[in-house]
Design an enzyme around this catalytic site. Structure first.
Site, PDB file in Angstrom:
ATOM      1  N   LYS A 187       0.830  -1.210   0.000  1.00 24.94           N
ATOM      2  CA  LYS A 187       0.000   0.000   0.000  1.00 24.94           C
ATOM      3  C   LYS A 187       0.872   1.271   0.000  1.00 24.94           C
ATOM      4  O   LYS A 187       2.086   1.180  -0.006  1.00 24.94           O
ATOM      5  CB  LYS A 187      -0.959  -0.043   1.202  1.00 24.94           C
ATOM      6  CG  LYS A 187      -1.910  -1.264   1.168  1.00 24.94           C
ATOM      7  CD  LYS A 187      -2.846  -1.221   0.008  1.00 24.94           C
ATOM      8  CE  LYS A 187      -3.787  -2.340  -0.288  1.00 24.94           C
ATOM      9  NZ  LYS A 187      -4.087  -3.455   0.455  1.00 24.94           N
TER      10      LYS A 187
HETATM   11  C1  LIG Z   1      -5.473  -4.361   0.654  1.00 24.50           C
HETATM   12  C2  LIG Z   1      -6.928  -4.172   0.596  1.00 24.50           C
HETATM   13  C3  LIG Z   1      -7.761  -4.555   1.652  1.00 24.50           C
HETATM   14  C4  LIG Z   1      -7.270  -5.364   2.816  1.00 24.50           C
HETATM   15  O1  LIG Z   1      -6.305  -4.727   3.553  1.00 24.50           O
HETATM   16  P1  LIG Z   1      -5.565  -5.543   4.719  1.00 24.50           P
HETATM   17  O2  LIG Z   1      -4.898  -4.460   5.508  1.00 24.50           O
HETATM   18  O3  LIG Z   1      -4.580  -6.449   4.048  1.00 24.50           O
HETATM   19  O4  LIG Z   1      -6.576  -6.274   5.485  1.00 24.50           O
HETATM   20  C5  LIG Z   1      -9.104  -4.255   1.578  1.00 24.50           C
HETATM   21  N1  LIG Z   1      -9.617  -3.624   0.515  1.00 24.50           N
HETATM   22  C6  LIG Z   1      -8.859  -3.244  -0.534  1.00 24.50           C
HETATM   23  C7  LIG Z   1      -9.489  -2.527  -1.671  1.00 24.50           C
HETATM   24  C8  LIG Z   1      -7.485  -3.532  -0.532  1.00 24.50           C
HETATM   25  O5  LIG Z   1      -6.736  -3.196  -1.584  1.00 24.50           O
END
Ligand SMILES: *Cc1c(COP(=O)(O)O)cnc(C)c1O
Length: 395
Positions: free
Chosen positions: A201
């Site tokens: 992210k």
């Molecule tokens: C990465 C992601 C998640 C989940 O995030 P985590 O922190 O890994 O639980 C949820 N929604 C979207 C759109 C994502 O890209």
């Protein structure tokens, strides 16, 4: 190589990492981690306190400052955050929740965790792949309780239109802001927004997430629910501020720990510069792609508010995407797909009312995500554009 493009120089400031040194392989995403993160981890270990304590509190305050909000609640992941939001709002069996099919499975799974029914909605168009207001409206029933907006690729939908949509029908608006950390508009759409700090992210704590919500009562509830619904945690008992505890609601173990918070505090110092660099890179990509591969559609345009999380492009109809992916990989460039439409996964097909989402399916077949992260520079973008043009044209 491509001919030199008339592109404004990509800015460099001291918060930016050095450019990729090993240019033989370009991953699709790449976290920036270094000496400061290592030092922060060592400090936590030397302190003797590793579970949720003062560093988590400081991380929450630093994150609140970046987002210009009063407070945030750190959790173990964005998935945990979304689950907590739905649980705390009392969404459950019999309730329907509108959600785009073009998202990561976590968004939809959270609705199933609380026993509610996900109602999958189509996207607006190939060039605006956010949830369609019209399709969402057509899928509302008397059981519709909430809408989860996904800020796909970091791009935000129209705030006033979605507010009006939800207000008119008395629906709760929830944001899956996994792609949009650092954007001040996040958390202003509705009742609560969940962020992700997973490794790919815009900033990372390895695993981790946070909730933004303007209502203090709701934030207090999230704080209790992330720690089993107890009135105090290990840190409060250790420090003597609250020797015993009561359990006053059903909660979960969704805490963040001091090690992750320490990394997060360091990452937050750079987030705004990193997001600006992502924006610069996106603008350069747009201009390179328009000049050299005009047959691909580049979704969105300069009018969107965005954290520029990923760089999606849409291949021309009839192009064999798996061949493009393989050829790009052979030239040392990783690409991915955001996303295979959720309603086509085996598990959901057996669980959810059958959905016809033609635009999502078309987009899901043709989308390709090309690399975007702060360590990239003009030379990499040229190489990627070049490889994309070659792999599309030699079909
Ligand atoms: C990465 C992601 C998640 C989940 O995030 P985590 O922190 O890994 O639980 C949820 N929604 C979207 C759109 C994502 O890209």
């Amino acid at each position: 190589m491509l001919s030199a493009a008339p592109i404004s120089k990509i800015e460099h400031d001291s918060d930016l990492p050095a450019s990729l040194t090993d240019v033989s392989f370009i991953p699709v995403a790449d976290p920036v981690l270094g000496h400061d993160e290592k030092a922060a981890l060592c400090e936590v270990i030397d302190s003797g306190w590793i579970t949720m304590g003062e560093r988590v509190q400081r991380f929450e305050q630093d994150l609140a400052r970046v987002h210009s909000v009063e407070d945030t609640v750190a959790v173990s992941s964005c998935t945990a955050g979304l689950h907590l939001i739905l649980h705390a709002l009392g969404i459950g069996p019999g309730d329907e929740v509108l959600v785009p099919s073009l998202t990561f499975v976590a968004t939809i799974n959270c609705i199933l965790y609380v026993g509610a029914t996900p109602v999958l909605v189509d996207i607006e168009s190939i060039s605006n792949p956010l949830m369609s207001l019209d399709d969402a409206a057509s899928k509302c029933t008397k059981n519709t309780k909430a809408v989860i907006l996904v800020h796909y690729a970091g791009y935000l939908g129209e705030l006033s239109a979605w507010k009006e949509f939800a207000d008119k029908r008395g629906l709760l608006l929830i944001e899956d802001a996994a792609h949009a950390t650092g954007l001040k508009d996040v958390g202003t759409y509705g009742v609560a927004a969940a962020l992700s700090f997973y490794g790919n992210k815009n900033m990372t704590t390895a695993e981790g997430g946070a909730i933004i919500a303007s209502d203090q009562g709701l934030r207090d509830k999230f704080r209790k629910m992330r720690g089993h619904g107890l009135t105090s945690g290990t840190f409060q008992r250790h420090s003597g501020s609250s020797p015993g505890y009561d359990m006053i609601m059903l909660g979960f173990n969704y805490r963040m720990d001091e090690l992750r918070a320490a990394i997060g505090i360091v990452q937050l110092r750079h987030l705004e510069a990193w997001n600006r660099k992502r924006e610069d890179l996106t603008r350069v990509y747009r201009s390179l792609l328009e000049q050299h591969v005009p047959e691909v559609v580049v979704p969105f345009n300069d009018n969107y508010v965005s954290s520029f999380h990923i760089m999606p492009v849409v291949l021309p109809e009839g192009v064999d995407r798996s061949r493009v992916i393989k050829m790009m990989r052979d030239s040392g460039i990783q690409t991915t797909i955001h996303y295979p439409p959720a309603h086509l996964f085996s598990f959901y097909r057996g669980q959810l009312p059958s959905a016809e989402l033609p635009t999502t399916e078309d987009y899901g077949k043709r989308e390709l995500t090309i690399p975007l992260f702060p360590r990239l520079d003009l030379v990499h973008l040229e190489r990627i554009t070049d490889a994309l043009a070659t792999s599309i044209r030699c079909q």
